[in-house]
Write a protein that holds these residues in place. Structure first.
Motif, PDB file in Angstrom:
ATOM      1  N   LYS A  57      33.422  34.694  15.651  1.00  0.00           N
ATOM      2  CA  LYS A  57      33.034  35.994  16.212  1.00  0.00           C
ATOM      3  C   LYS A  57      33.294  37.122  15.202  1.00  0.00           C
ATOM      4  CE  LYS A  57      33.560  38.765  20.376  1.00  0.00           C
ATOM      5  NZ  LYS A  57      34.223  38.891  21.679  1.00  0.00           N
ATOM      6  N   ILE A  58      34.416  37.052  14.492  1.00  0.00           N
ATOM      7  CA  ILE A  58      34.728  38.041  13.453  1.00  0.00           C
ATOM      8  C   ILE A  58      33.670  37.991  12.355  1.00  0.00           C
ATOM      9  CG2 ILE A  58      36.358  38.617  11.601  1.00  0.00           C
ATOM     10  CD1 ILE A  58      38.610  37.614  13.560  1.00  0.00           C
ATOM     11  N   ALA A  59      33.328  36.787  11.904  1.00  0.00           N
ATOM     12  CA  ALA A  59      32.324  36.627  10.852  1.00  0.00           C
ATOM     13  C   ALA A  59      30.953  37.114  11.316  1.00  0.00           C
ATOM     14  CB  ALA A  59      32.252  35.169  10.410  1.00  0.00           C
ATOM     15  N   ASP A  60      30.577  36.767  12.533  1.00  0.00           N
ATOM     16  CA  ASP A  60      29.282  37.200  13.063  1.00  0.00           C
ATOM     17  C   ASP A  60      29.208  38.724  13.131  1.00  0.00           C
ATOM     18  OD1 ASP A  60      28.387  34.586  13.336  1.00  0.00           O
ATOM     19  OD2 ASP A  60      28.812  34.482  15.491  1.00  0.00           O
ATOM     20  N   LYS A  61      30.287  39.361  13.543  1.00  0.00           N
ATOM     21  CA  LYS A  61      30.320  40.822  13.626  1.00  0.00           C
ATOM     22  C   LYS A  61      30.181  41.440  12.230  1.00  0.00           C
ATOM     23  CE  LYS A  61      31.045  44.683  15.956  1.00  0.00           C
ATOM     24  NZ  LYS A  61      30.164  45.188  16.984  1.00  0.00           N
ATOM     25  N   ALA A  62      30.851  40.862  11.235  1.00  0.00           N
ATOM     26  CA  ALA A  62      30.730  41.356   9.861  1.00  0.00           C
ATOM     27  C   ALA A  62      29.284  41.212   9.380  1.00  0.00           C
ATOM     28  CB  ALA A  62      31.680  40.596   8.930  1.00  0.00           C
ATOM     29  N   ALA A  63      28.652  40.102   9.721  1.00  0.00           N
ATOM     30  CA  ALA A  63      27.264  39.876   9.315  1.00  0.00           C
ATOM     31  C   ALA A  63      26.304  40.852   9.994  1.00  0.00           C
ATOM     32  CB  ALA A  63      26.857  38.431   9.622  1.00  0.00           C
ATOM     33  N   GLU A  64      26.665  41.334  11.180  1.00  0.00           N
ATOM     34  CA  GLU A  64      25.862  42.346  11.863  1.00  0.00           C
ATOM     35  C   GLU A  64      26.015  43.719  11.209  1.00  0.00           C
ATOM     36  OE1 GLU A  64      26.904  42.529  16.002  1.00  0.00           O
ATOM     37  OE2 GLU A  64      26.514  40.393  16.300  1.00  0.00           O
ATOM     38  N   LYS A  65      27.239  44.024  10.773  1.00  0.00           N
ATOM     39  CA  LYS A  65      27.551  45.350  10.233  1.00  0.00           C
ATOM     40  C   LYS A  65      27.066  45.547   8.791  1.00  0.00           C
ATOM     41  CE  LYS A  65      31.882  46.918  12.329  1.00  0.00           C
ATOM     42  NZ  LYS A  65      31.348  48.148  12.709  1.00  0.00           N
ATOM     43  N   TRP A  66      27.080  44.483   7.987  1.00  0.00           N
ATOM     44  CA  TRP A  66      26.727  44.573   6.577  1.00  0.00           C
ATOM     45  C   TRP A  66      25.677  43.520   6.244  1.00  0.00           C
ATOM     46  CZ3 TRP A  66      31.806  44.934   8.255  1.00  0.00           C
ATOM     47  CH2 TRP A  66      32.419  46.179   8.043  1.00  0.00           C
ATOM     48  N   THR A  67      24.871  43.796   5.233  1.00  0.00           N
ATOM     49  CA  THR A  67      23.889  42.823   4.757  1.00  0.00           C
ATOM     50  C   THR A  67      24.589  41.894   3.774  1.00  0.00           C
ATOM     51  OG1 THR A  67      22.131  44.446   5.023  1.00  0.00           O
ATOM     52  CG2 THR A  67      21.662  42.538   3.627  1.00  0.00           C
ATOM     53  N   LEU A  68      24.803  40.658   4.204  1.00  0.00           N
ATOM     54  CA  LEU A  68      25.574  39.686   3.423  1.00  0.00           C
ATOM     55  C   LEU A  68      24.776  38.404   3.222  1.00  0.00           C
ATOM     56  CD1 LEU A  68      28.928  40.100   5.385  1.00  0.00           C
ATOM     57  CD2 LEU A  68      28.352  41.150   3.192  1.00  0.00           C
ATOM     58  N   HIS A  69      25.013  37.753   2.093  1.00  0.00           N
ATOM     59  CA  HIS A  69      24.432  36.429   1.852  1.00  0.00           C
ATOM     60  C   HIS A  69      25.326  35.335   2.421  1.00  0.00           C
ATOM     61  CE1 HIS A  69      21.247  37.892  -0.754  1.00  0.00           C
ATOM     62  NE2 HIS A  69      22.136  38.671  -1.324  1.00  0.00           N
ATOM     63  N   GLY A  70      26.631  35.598   2.442  1.00  0.00           N
ATOM     64  CA  GLY A  70      27.547  34.586   2.932  1.00  0.00           C
ATOM     65  C   GLY A  70      28.926  35.127   3.224  1.00  0.00           C
ATOM     66  N   ILE A  71      29.624  34.392   4.070  1.00  0.00           N
ATOM     67  CA  ILE A  71      31.005  34.710   4.461  1.00  0.00           C
ATOM     68  C   ILE A  71      31.785  33.401   4.476  1.00  0.00           C
ATOM     69  CG2 ILE A  71      32.524  35.504   6.324  1.00  0.00           C
ATOM     70  CD1 ILE A  71      30.126  37.206   7.327  1.00  0.00           C
ATOM     71  N   THR A  72      32.972  33.431   3.915  1.00  0.00           N
ATOM     72  CA  THR A  72      33.889  32.294   4.017  1.00  0.00           C
ATOM     73  C   THR A  72      35.220  32.800   4.548  1.00  0.00           C
ATOM     74  OG1 THR A  72      32.862  31.106   2.181  1.00  0.00           O
ATOM     75  CG2 THR A  72      35.116  30.480   2.748  1.00  0.00           C
ATOM     76  N   ILE A  73      35.691  32.148   5.601  1.00  0.00           N
ATOM     77  CA  ILE A  73      37.026  32.426   6.133  1.00  0.00           C
ATOM     78  C   ILE A  73      37.759  31.089   6.219  1.00  0.00           C
ATOM     79  CG2 ILE A  73      38.423  33.272   8.052  1.00  0.00           C
ATOM     80  CD1 ILE A  73      35.990  35.003   8.895  1.00  0.00           C
ATOM     81  N   ILE A  74      38.857  31.004   5.508  1.00  0.00           N
ATOM     82  CA  ILE A  74      39.712  29.813   5.579  1.00  0.00           C
ATOM     83  C   ILE A  74      41.106  30.283   5.946  1.00  0.00           C
ATOM     84  CG2 ILE A  74      40.711  27.858   4.330  1.00  0.00           C
ATOM     85  CD1 ILE A  74      38.274  27.944   2.471  1.00  0.00           C
ATOM     86  N   HIS A  75      41.672  29.692   6.977  1.00  0.00           N
ATOM     87  CA  HIS A  75      43.034  30.043   7.403  1.00  0.00           C
ATOM     88  C   HIS A  75      43.832  28.771   7.584  1.00  0.00           C
ATOM     89  CE1 HIS A  75      46.242  32.398   9.036  1.00  0.00           C
ATOM     90  NE2 HIS A  75      45.489  33.486   9.068  1.00  0.00           N
ATOM     91  N   ARG A  76      44.993  28.746   6.997  1.00  0.00           N
ATOM     92  CA  ARG A  76      45.847  27.565   7.112  1.00  0.00           C
ATOM     93  C   ARG A  76      46.777  27.688   8.299  1.00  0.00           C
ATOM     94  NH1 ARG A  76      48.686  26.307   1.724  1.00  0.00           N
ATOM     95  NH2 ARG A  76      49.176  24.400   2.867  1.00  0.00           N
ATOM     96  N   VAL A  77      47.201  26.552   8.815  1.00  0.00           N
ATOM     97  CA  VAL A  77      48.168  26.464   9.896  1.00  0.00           C
ATOM     98  C   VAL A  77      49.228  25.433   9.509  1.00  0.00           C
ATOM     99  CG1 VAL A  77      46.570  27.176  11.721  1.00  0.00           C
ATOM    100  CG2 VAL A  77      46.745  24.756  11.120  1.00  0.00           C
TER     101      VAL A  77
END
Length: 147
Positions: A59-79
């Motif tokens: 949802k965070i990535a989708d919102k960023a893609a709506e707000k800005w014109t982007l070719h790609g987004i990567t989010i990696i979070h460790r646990v």
């Protein structure tokens, strides 16, 4: 292209950035967060609810893609349990323009600090432990992006 990973193992930030750059555009912005030391911290333990976490990151990535014109987004979070100095998070964006890439990356990190359902426990060198509470400065940063 949106890539979301939540995992225990480490990641290669350089390879992830290289993959985004291959999508085209002229700008790749990224942030790599590490477990910071100080305060006699030995480790940080991150817990999450898998289905809920991945949905929130998407949802965070989708919102960023709506707000800005982007070719790609990567989010990696460790646990899991991470030692001081280990990588904990990667947020990276690719766009035709520097400003969009930087702003989107900053937005993603601000949202990860407040919206993403991770629970963090500090483990100190003396064996004591405490859960990390949300900071008002993180909340303020995240809400500053509201339209």
């Amino acid at each position: 292209m949106i890539k979301i990973l939540v995992m225990e193992g480490d990641f290669d930030a350089g390879e992830e950035i290289k993959a985004l750059a291959a999508l085209g555009g002229g700008a790749v912005a990224n942030f790599v967060g590490q477990v910071r030391g100080g305060g006699k911290l030995a480790a940080l333990e991150l817990e999450h609810y898998p289905a809920m976490t991945e949905k929130a990151l998407r949802k965070i990535a989708d919102k960023a893609a709506e707000k800005w014109t982007l070719h790609g987004i990567t989010i990696i979070h460790r646990v899991g349990q991470l030692q001081v100095g280990e990588q904990i998070v990667l947020a990276a964006t690719c766009s035709d323009h520097r400003q969009a890439a930087i702003e989107a990356c900053s937005y993603i990190m601000d949202q990860l600090k407040t919206v993403a359902p991770f629970w963090k426990k500090e483990i100190r060198l003396d064996g004591s432990e405490n859960w990390v509470e949300e900071r008002q400065s993180d909340v303020d940063a995240a809400t500053s992006w509201n339209d």
